[in-house]
Design an enzyme around this catalytic site. Structure first.
Site, PDB file in Angstrom:
ATOM      1  N   HIS A  47       0.967  -1.207  -0.117  1.00  0.00           N
ATOM      2  CA  HIS A  47      -0.161   0.170  -0.035  1.00  0.00           C
ATOM      3  C   HIS A  47       0.733   1.235  -0.061  1.00  0.00           C
ATOM      4  CE1 HIS A  47      -2.982   2.899   1.215  1.00  0.00           C
ATOM      5  NE2 HIS A  47      -3.956   1.883   1.663  1.00  0.00           N
ATOM      6  N   GLU A  71      -0.734   1.443  -5.537  1.00  0.00           N
ATOM      7  CA  GLU A  71      -0.517   0.227  -4.765  1.00  0.00           C
ATOM      8  C   GLU A  71      -0.555  -1.106  -5.553  1.00  0.00           C
ATOM      9  OE1 GLU A  71      -3.886   0.038  -1.725  1.00  0.00           O
ATOM     10  OE2 GLU A  71      -3.738   2.152  -1.704  1.00  0.00           O
TER      11      GLU A  71
END
Length: 278
Positions: free
Chosen positions: A154, A254
């Site tokens: 992330h 991400e």
């Protein structure tokens, strides 16, 4: 140089410095929260208001979302899984040469994880710190039955200002708009004038984050889905570990196995989700 450090509250992290770059990674979550090439500004964004406390996720850097991305069907379970707040084991550090350092951390099942997610596993993160940042997240199924994972590295990127950036490489790609739950097709570069939360599918090529101060190149492996996110004004005000104007200087690209890109691993099978950031 690899140095183990601990904050006064017991929060442990590893600091790396070599001739090409420097980095910091927490044992909690195997969370890389700083990476900068020598003489340059950090590529990763870290919130000034982020918590460095056991049990609380760090806001910024590269959280490891695993074994599920987003919310679980059981809403009592933590968003983005348990790996990002679990204490990982530091396996070792290898100073390959003057410009390359490799850190390896791992997480495996225990009584606590088996209560949340009923499978035996081994999760390993290899972080290569040089003039490029390389991340390899390997999942191994140690159970006697198959399991399904969705996951993400992330990554929060630091930008000069959200109005000054564009993301290239996703033109004509299909994406799920997580704000409307509708499927859309990207038209041209991605720019930001409002909240953006999208999961792009069938992504194979390089992605370019173009900022007025630099360009960052992202190449994923073991993945065909990419999440692009900026919380914008109102959501930032509701979020923990974020100052009110934090959205102006960050965005997330991400590397993921999300939604249709989730993976099923048979017993003893492994999968590696990788990202190279240059």
């Amino acid at each position: 140089m690899i140095v183990h450090k601990k904050l006064t509250n017991g929060f442990e992290y590893i600091e790396v410095k070599n001739e090409a770059a420097e980095a910091k990674a927490a044992l909690q979550g195997a969370h890389l929260f700083h990476y900068a090439r020598a003489g340059e500004e950090p590529i990763l964004w870290l919130s000034e208001a982020s918590d460095f406390e056991l049990g609380k996720a760090i806001r910024g850097g590269v959280p490891v979302c695993w074994p599920w991305f987003g919310f679980n069907e059981d809403k009592s379970l933590p968003q983005h899984g348990f790996a990002r707040t679990s204490l990982w084991e530091f396996v070792g550090g290898d100073e390959v040469d003057a410009k390359t350092t490799v850190l390896t951390l791992r997480l495996t099942h225990d009584e606590k994880t088996l209560q949340i997610w009923h499978y035996k596993f081994l999760l390993e993160l290899k972080i290569t710190i040089s003039d490029k940042l390389m991340l390899e997240l390997k999942t191994t199924n140690l159970d006697d039955k198959s399991f399904k994972i969705s996951q993400a590295l992330h990554t929060y990127f630091s930008v000069s200002h959200i109005s000054e950036v564009a993301i290239k490489g996703l033109d004509k790609k299909l994406y799920l708009d997580a704000l409307t739950w509708k499927m859309e097709i990207q038209n041209g570069d991605i720019t930001f004038e409002q909240e953006v939360d999208r999961v792009y599918q069938n992504v194979e090529g390089e992605i370019v984050l173009s900022d007025k101060k630099r360009e960052v190149y992202i190449k994923n492996s073991g993945s065909s889905s990419v999440v692009v996110w900026n919380p914008w004004i109102e959501k930032t005000l509701r979020m923990s570990g974020m100052k009110p104007n934090a959205y102006e200087n960050m965005l997330c690209i991400e590397s993921a196995n999300a939604f249709d890109d989730a993976r099923v691993l048979k017993p003893q099978e492994e999968h590696i989700l990788g990202a190279v950031i240059d």
